[in-house]
Enzyme design. Structure first.
Site, mmCIF file in Angstrom:
data_model
loop_
_atom_site.group_PDB
_atom_site.id
_atom_site.type_symbol
_atom_site.label_atom_id
_atom_site.label_comp_id
_atom_site.label_asym_id
_atom_site.label_seq_id
_atom_site.Cartn_x
_atom_site.Cartn_y
_atom_site.Cartn_z
ATOM 1 N N GLU A 190 0.897 -1.195 -0.204
ATOM 2 C CA GLU A 190 -0.163 0.158 -0.028
ATOM 3 C C GLU A 190 0.946 1.297 -0.043
ATOM 4 O OE1 GLU A 190 -2.749 -0.293 3.251
ATOM 5 O OE2 GLU A 190 -3.117 -2.468 3.167
ATOM 6 N N ASP A 233 -6.479 -11.915 4.804
ATOM 7 C CA ASP A 233 -5.352 -10.545 5.105
ATOM 8 C C ASP A 233 -4.636 -11.011 5.538
ATOM 9 O OD1 ASP A 233 -5.192 -8.031 5.330
ATOM 10 O OD2 ASP A 233 -6.940 -7.605 6.620
ATOM 11 N N GLU A 280 -6.755 -5.989 -2.414
ATOM 12 C CA GLU A 280 -6.275 -4.743 -1.933
ATOM 13 C C GLU A 280 -5.268 -4.233 -2.677
ATOM 14 O OE1 GLU A 280 -6.557 -2.346 2.413
ATOM 15 O OE2 GLU A 280 -5.398 -4.425 2.199
ATOM 16 N N GLU A 330 -9.264 3.296 3.982
ATOM 17 C CA GLU A 330 -9.184 2.927 5.458
ATOM 18 C C GLU A 330 -8.082 3.822 6.085
ATOM 19 O OE1 GLU A 330 -8.062 -1.105 5.720
ATOM 20 O OE2 GLU A 330 -5.959 -0.997 5.383
#
Length: 658
Positions: A168, A410, A459, A465
């Site tokens: 990310e 996850d 993701e 988030e």
């Protein structure tokens, strides 16, 4: 003595001349003639690309070391063949287009020593991959890609500090020659050339039984491939995250141990002077293996009411909200009323994060699933990868027996060969039980979803988030994502915030999060961003309060028949038009710059359309939640004028008038 020296010199000169004359060169052009790939074979194998007669990639050297042998060291070509392909295929979960055309020229090279290379040239870019035809298993010690970039090149660089990552990233704008030696990035990565007239998006496709590639700076405008080694042993990380984090204690001296007869991942370069191409191309799907499932009728994309972002912070009810049965029945009632297909039970529903075969004492998950089925709402269960990997069969059997519709797995956080194989194993085992899969804490899409369309989203993106703990998710970031991360596949960004702020009013709050940019900036994401599971991140109480916007979101599809980029400039603005059935949908977003757009509607079929348009209100520059709704009629001959506030957006549904 002089005669001997003269003879040796002549001999060496002749050998050098002979080697030079043995060098071979192949050129392959795209069907439109604008992209030309040149492959050079001499003491090594390299290739270059021209677009519109301009050199875009002057030299990329490639090689692979197998069982300690460097394959492309003085390679000897056995055969070459050029083929032309014009085909199309249907997409089971169409996030861009229901049917994808696949038109290219391919150069197929076979070398002595049991290896080969295939190069493909599309109108949109180029790709290559190795293949080997060796007996038994082999160890891949390394794979080389050494790219030289022209002076003046820069990059949107998703810098990593470790290959052990959630992937990310922010996209750092930096000159290629200024990237410090040793700094590296995950893929996809975007490069710019010729005063940003040309874009080169680099990623990979059809990744199986092999690690992800990274790119590392070696200085002087060069970037080289980098791979995580195959993991040999790990131990749990002590402390609060012992349930999900591991420490890699030992690695093998190879990046993959695999079958000696196989093809390897495609290395793909989308090359364009038009940012719209990055939004419309579908090269990962074009380059990936076809469907491997026989039954796909059960795979149902949709929207998801999501609990974790809003911290179950519902209000106006006569029970205490939280991780309990009553709260999730409230979520289900909301989803049922608005036609939202799924509710997710995120972290907290299990007895503990490692005891994921049982639920916490305040939640009756079997009853929640039963109630959801009664209301026409499916339940998706979150779980950690580590305990799932340790007991996959029993866990998935249990979730399927309860009636769950899918899992959100996850904290994978790795990109080595074992993890890549785990992704496929999870997809395959879930498909056997008719379970959807949403990968979080994951690397980017690499084409797995074409073979296993129950892999519904990924993701691997710095999404909504992050508003809970940072101020980095800006409209600039949001108008960058579609051109880089989303260009390679679905992106579980989790849109739908109902508390919206301009930059000066934004505050970080974990339990009552808000978004940067306007309300219509968030609404536009349901058209612009692609995901087979499109989250509604805010809590049902806020959605009930914002009835008009919620009804509008509920009408948005999560799959599309056709997609067209209308306006596009990376990091500045993006506008997409998408078709579903007879209806069309338009969404547009801007960065922090206020702007007006005039949209050409000539893409519409003949006839009159009624537009339901949500756009920034006149006070949205000060109060980001301000919006206005208009209903007007248009035809393909009209232009739609929309004004966007700073950090703004708009979204519209166009329905044919009977």
């Amino acid at each position: 003595m002089k005669r001997i020296a003269k003879y040796l010199f002549s001999l060496l000169f002749c050998v050098g001349l002979m080697n030079h004359t043995l060098a071979e060169e192949f050129k392959v052009s795209s069907l439109d003639g604008n992209t030309v790939l040149t492959v050079q074979i001499d003491e090594q194998i390299s290739w270059s690309v021209k677009k519109y007669n301009r050199t875009i990639l002057p030299k990329a050297t490639i090689d692979m070391t197998v069982n300690g042998r460097q394959l492309a060291d003085a390679p000897k070509l056995k055969s070459n063949k050029e083929v032309e392909v014009d085909e199309s295929f249907d997409v089971i979960v169409p996030l861009k287009n229901r049917q994808v055309t696949n038109v290219y020229k391919e150069l197929q090279l076979a070398f002595k020593g049991g290896f080969g290379l295939h190069f493909r040239v599309y109108n949109e870019g180029v790709a290559y991959r190795f293949n080997t035809s060796m007996r038994g298993d082999v160890e891949i010690n390394s794979e080389l890609l050494d790219i030289a970039f022209p002076d003046g090149s820069n990059s949107f660089f998703p810098k990593e500090v470790s290959t052990y990552s959630h992937y990310e990233r922010n996209y750092l704008k930096i000159d290629v020659d200024s990237i410090p030696v040793g700094d590296f990035c995950s893929l996809p990565v975007l490069f710019n050339q010729d005063n940003e007239q040309f874009r080169i998006l680099f990623s990979e496709a059809n990744l199986y039984d092999y690690p992800n590639m990274f790119l590392e700076s070696v200085g002087q405008n060069h970037l080289k491939s980098k791979f995580p080694k195959a993991v040999k042993t790990t131990v749990p990380q002590p402390g609060a995250r012992v349930d999900r984090n591991v420490i890699i204690t030992e690695e093998h001296d190879y990046i993959a141990k695999t079958k000696g007869k196989r093809t390897y991942p495609w290395r793909m370069f989308i090359i364009t002077n038009n940012d719209k191409t990055l939004l419309e191309q579908d090269m990962v799907m074009q380059l990936s293996d076809p469907l491997k499932l026989t039954d796909t009728d059960w795979i149902k994309p949709g929207k998801v009411a999501w609990d974790w972002w809003n911290d179950n912070n519902i209000y106006g009810v006569d029970f205490e909200s939280g991780l309990n049965t009553a709260t999730y029945k409230y979520f289900i009632d909301f989803a049922s009323e608005y036609g939202v297909e799924y509710v997710i039970l995120d972290e907290g529903w299990t007895k503990s994060t490692t005891e994921i075969l049982d639920f916490n004492p305040d939640m009756d998950v079997k009853e929640i699933i039963r109630y959801g089925n009664e209301k026409g709402v499916g339940i998706i269960l979150w779980c950690l990868w580590k305990p799932l990997d340790e007991n996959m069969q029993e866990i998935l059997d249990t979730y399927a027996s309860w009636g769950a519709k899918g899992i959100k797995v996850d904290f994978m956080q790795r990109a080595d060969q074992y993890m890549v194989n785990s992704y496929e194993q999870i997809a395959k085992e879930c498909a056997k039980r008719q379970l959807l899969v949403d990968y979080h804490g994951s690397y980017k899409p690499n084409g797995l979803r074409k073979a296993y369309p129950n892999v519904i989203s990924y993701e691997g993106v710095k999404g909504n988030e992050n508003h809970k703990w940072s101020d980095e998710i800006t409209p600039v970031h949001n108008t960058t994502l579609p051109f880089i991360r989303m260009a390679v596949g679905p992106m579980d960004y989790t849109p739908g915030a109902m508390i919206n702020m301009q930059e000066e009013n934004f505050n970080i709050s974990f339990s009552r999060p808000m978004s940067m940019g306007t309300r219509c900036h968030q609404l536009a994401m349901y058209v612009v961003f692609e995901s087979g599971l499109q989250m509604m991140c805010d809590n049902p109480s806020n959605y009930y309060k914002e009835e008009e916007c919620t009804r509008f979101i509920s009408k948005m599809p999560s799959t599309w028949d056709k997609s067209i980029a209308l306006e596009a400039s990376i990091g500045q603005f993006v506008t997409m038009a998408r078709q579903k059935g007879k209806n069309w949908y338009i969404g547009g977003m801007t960065n922090w710059d206020e702007r007006s757009m005039e949209l050409d509607l000539s893409f519409l079929p003949e006839g009159t359309y009624e537009i339901e348009l949500f756009k920034d209100g006149v006070n949205a520059n000060k109060y980001a939640q301000d919006y206005k709704v208009e209903v007007i009629k248009v035809t393909q001959n009209d232009r739609l004028n929309v004004h966007l506030a700073k950090g703004g957006g708009f979204a519209a549904i166009l329905r044919p008038v009977q």
